[in-house]
Design a protein around this motif. Sequence first.
Motif, PDB file in Angstrom:
ATOM      1  N   HIS A 213       0.859  -1.184   0.000  1.00  0.00           N
ATOM      2  CA  HIS A 213       0.000   0.000   0.000  1.00  0.00           C
ATOM      3  C   HIS A 213       0.894   1.233   0.000  1.00  0.00           C
ATOM      4  O   HIS A 213       1.844   1.325   0.786  1.00  0.00           O
ATOM      5  CB  HIS A 213      -0.918   0.043   1.220  1.00  0.00           C
ATOM      6  N   VAL A 214       0.613   2.175  -0.866  1.00  0.00           N
ATOM      7  CA  VAL A 214       1.347   3.431  -0.936  1.00  0.00           C
ATOM      8  C   VAL A 214       0.460   4.550  -0.405  1.00  0.00           C
ATOM      9  O   VAL A 214      -0.692   4.689  -0.828  1.00  0.00           O
ATOM     10  CB  VAL A 214       1.782   3.743  -2.388  1.00  0.00           C
ATOM     11  N   HIS A 215       1.003   5.333   0.531  1.00  0.00           N
ATOM     12  CA  HIS A 215       0.295   6.509   1.037  1.00  0.00           C
ATOM     13  C   HIS A 215       1.141   7.733   0.738  1.00  0.00           C
ATOM     14  O   HIS A 215       2.277   7.864   1.217  1.00  0.00           O
ATOM     15  CB  HIS A 215       0.046   6.408   2.539  1.00  0.00           C
ATOM     16  N   SER A 216       0.599   8.642  -0.064  1.00  0.00           N
ATOM     17  CA  SER A 216       1.309   9.867  -0.432  1.00  0.00           C
ATOM     18  C   SER A 216       0.806  11.024   0.414  1.00  0.00           C
ATOM     19  O   SER A 216      -0.411  11.246   0.527  1.00  0.00           O
ATOM     20  CB  SER A 216       1.089  10.169  -1.920  1.00  0.00           C
ATOM     21  N   GLY A 217       1.744  11.759   0.995  1.00  0.00           N
ATOM     22  CA  GLY A 217       1.366  12.899   1.824  1.00  0.00           C
ATOM     23  C   GLY A 217       1.187  14.180   1.042  1.00  0.00           C
ATOM     24  O   GLY A 217       0.609  15.152   1.552  1.00  0.00           O
ATOM     25  N   ARG A 218       1.644  14.203  -0.184  1.00  0.00           N
ATOM     26  CA  ARG A 218       1.564  15.432  -0.986  1.00  0.00           C
ATOM     27  C   ARG A 218       1.291  15.068  -2.447  1.00  0.00           C
ATOM     28  O   ARG A 218       2.176  14.620  -3.159  1.00  0.00           O
ATOM     29  CB  ARG A 218       2.865  16.237  -0.898  1.00  0.00           C
ATOM     30  N   GLY A 219       0.074  15.239  -2.868  1.00  0.00           N
ATOM     31  CA  GLY A 219      -0.266  15.043  -4.270  1.00  0.00           C
ATOM     32  C   GLY A 219      -0.609  13.613  -4.614  1.00  0.00           C
ATOM     33  O   GLY A 219      -0.192  12.664  -3.939  1.00  0.00           O
ATOM     34  N   ALA A 220      -1.361  13.466  -5.682  1.00  0.00           N
ATOM     35  CA  ALA A 220      -1.800  12.154  -6.118  1.00  0.00           C
ATOM     36  C   ALA A 220      -0.654  11.370  -6.748  1.00  0.00           C
ATOM     37  O   ALA A 220       0.301  11.938  -7.265  1.00  0.00           O
ATOM     38  CB  ALA A 220      -2.951  12.294  -7.117  1.00  0.00           C
ATOM     39  N   VAL A 221      -0.773  10.065  -6.686  1.00  0.00           N
ATOM     40  CA  VAL A 221       0.209   9.162  -7.268  1.00  0.00           C
ATOM     41  C   VAL A 221      -0.356   8.603  -8.565  1.00  0.00           C
ATOM     42  O   VAL A 221      -1.540   8.260  -8.653  1.00  0.00           O
ATOM     43  CB  VAL A 221       0.531   8.014  -6.289  1.00  0.00           C
ATOM     44  N   ASP A 222       0.485   8.508  -9.574  1.00  0.00           N
ATOM     45  CA  ASP A 222       0.070   7.950 -10.857  1.00  0.00           C
ATOM     46  C   ASP A 222      -0.136   6.449 -10.710  1.00  0.00           C
ATOM     47  O   ASP A 222       0.810   5.665 -10.698  1.00  0.00           O
ATOM     48  CB  ASP A 222       1.133   8.238 -11.923  1.00  0.00           C
ATOM     49  N   ARG A 223      -1.387   6.058 -10.593  1.00  0.00           N
ATOM     50  CA  ARG A 223      -1.701   4.651 -10.352  1.00  0.00           C
ATOM     51  C   ARG A 223      -1.281   3.752 -11.506  1.00  0.00           C
ATOM     52  O   ARG A 223      -1.029   2.559 -11.321  1.00  0.00           O
ATOM     53  CB  ARG A 223      -3.200   4.488 -10.084  1.00  0.00           C
ATOM     54  N   SER A 224      -1.198   4.299 -12.704  1.00  0.00           N
ATOM     55  CA  SER A 224      -0.838   3.476 -13.854  1.00  0.00           C
ATOM     56  C   SER A 224       0.628   3.078 -13.860  1.00  0.00           C
ATOM     57  O   SER A 224       1.014   2.107 -14.509  1.00  0.00           O
ATOM     58  CB  SER A 224      -1.170   4.223 -15.152  1.00  0.00           C
ATOM     59  N   SER A 225       1.454   3.818 -13.129  1.00  0.00           N
ATOM     60  CA  SER A 225       2.889   3.541 -13.141  1.00  0.00           C
ATOM     61  C   SER A 225       3.403   2.927 -11.845  1.00  0.00           C
ATOM     62  O   SER A 225       4.550   2.478 -11.786  1.00  0.00           O
ATOM     63  CB  SER A 225       3.674   4.829 -13.423  1.00  0.00           C
ATOM     64  N   VAL A 226       2.590   2.910 -10.797  1.00  0.00           N
ATOM     65  CA  VAL A 226       3.012   2.366  -9.504  1.00  0.00           C
ATOM     66  C   VAL A 226       2.277   1.045  -9.260  1.00  0.00           C
ATOM     67  O   VAL A 226       1.059   1.036  -9.037  1.00  0.00           O
ATOM     68  CB  VAL A 226       2.728   3.352  -8.354  1.00  0.00           C
ATOM     69  N   PRO A 227       2.973  -0.083  -9.298  1.00  0.00           N
ATOM     70  CA  PRO A 227       2.323  -1.393  -9.185  1.00  0.00           C
ATOM     71  C   PRO A 227       2.020  -1.796  -7.749  1.00  0.00           C
ATOM     72  O   PRO A 227       2.438  -2.861  -7.281  1.00  0.00           O
ATOM     73  CB  PRO A 227       3.348  -2.328  -9.824  1.00  0.00           C
TER      74      PRO A 227
END
Length: 383
Positions: free
Chosen positions: A234-248
């Motif tokens: 699970h990835v939790h980003s504290g600043r800004g959205a994460v590109d879901r298409s590039s993060v597996p």
Amino acid sequence: MSHVDTDDPWSATEKDLREEMRSLRKAGQRAAVATIVSVEGSAYRRPGAKMLISADKDSYGAVTAGCLEDAVLDIAHDVIDTHEPRTEVFDLIQDDTETWGLGLGCNGVIELLVEPLDASWDYPLTAVADGDPVTVATVTDSESSTPKGSRTVIMNDTQQNVNNRHKIPNELIDSFSDTIERVHSTNQTQITQLDGTQILIDGLTPTANLLIFGGQKDITPMAKLANQVGFTTHVHSGRGAVDRSSVPADSISTGHPTEVATHVGNAENTYAIVMSHNLLDDRLAVETLLSETEIPYLGVMGPRERFKELCDSLLKDNAQLTTADLDRIAAPVGLDLGGGEPVEIALSIVSEILAVSNDREGGQLCERTGPIHSRTGEDSNSE
């Protein structure tokens, strides 16, 4: 198979294999499961390792390095046709070249249980998916009235009967309760024998979780490698959205650093890495994970000087790290592999977390004394 990497299904992790087993059961498709019951000597895989074989001859996972694959496939297809479990013993020490080919080289005797993927698997597969460890007891050989393939599942000291299999008698379960207690929640496998009945005690534990706090580009190789070795990520980003298409990753969230703890389910089975590259966000995430969760491992990316700065910042806010807190922190994080490329850094960190999750130091195997893996064989004596 719905989850198979058709280019390399042999590399399936335990997490992948369980997902595929659930998928095949849901679809009502026939398949067989091969499990290593015991190993005498050395072998590529250890007791409890599994391989999934579908009726359309696809295979998933491995119980050897490939030397017995054709033989296991033949047995599995017979099991699928007959709906009857089988046990087979392969003596690779003798290495009968006329039977097995040249130079198998595993130097061990491997006993396999090959059984149908039937309704008896539904309860344990659901339990581990829900985060609960279970112990599956299965009769692998019997000279008594209890037939081969009889099964009972134990969770929270309670026996659960399963469909499609005979129940193991209560008195037999009670006779090896100590073994069940030792194996439960350990992801280990043992066999026990009583009055001509051999029983496989298979401890199944939930997949380990890796929580990644960060949102920069370097989370991509981290998530990719973590998934490849079988973590649920699970990835939790504290600043800004994460590109879901590039993060597996299995799941991704965005929110304040203090919200990171909400993504810790089973704390004792969760490992975290803080790598936002923002000192304030990292400090908030570290403080939150330490104060609100009981995770056993918290890796903090960055040099020692940066971690000291993070600790000093906590002290200014009267949030001193205790000895118990420091025991859970790895900073700098990662094994000393010497690489500096992003994927090498990720490999260093994921390798350390894998070692910690397996209760290992992460050193060179050539420096290790004794066997590489613990010898979990018969209950009465070691291999």
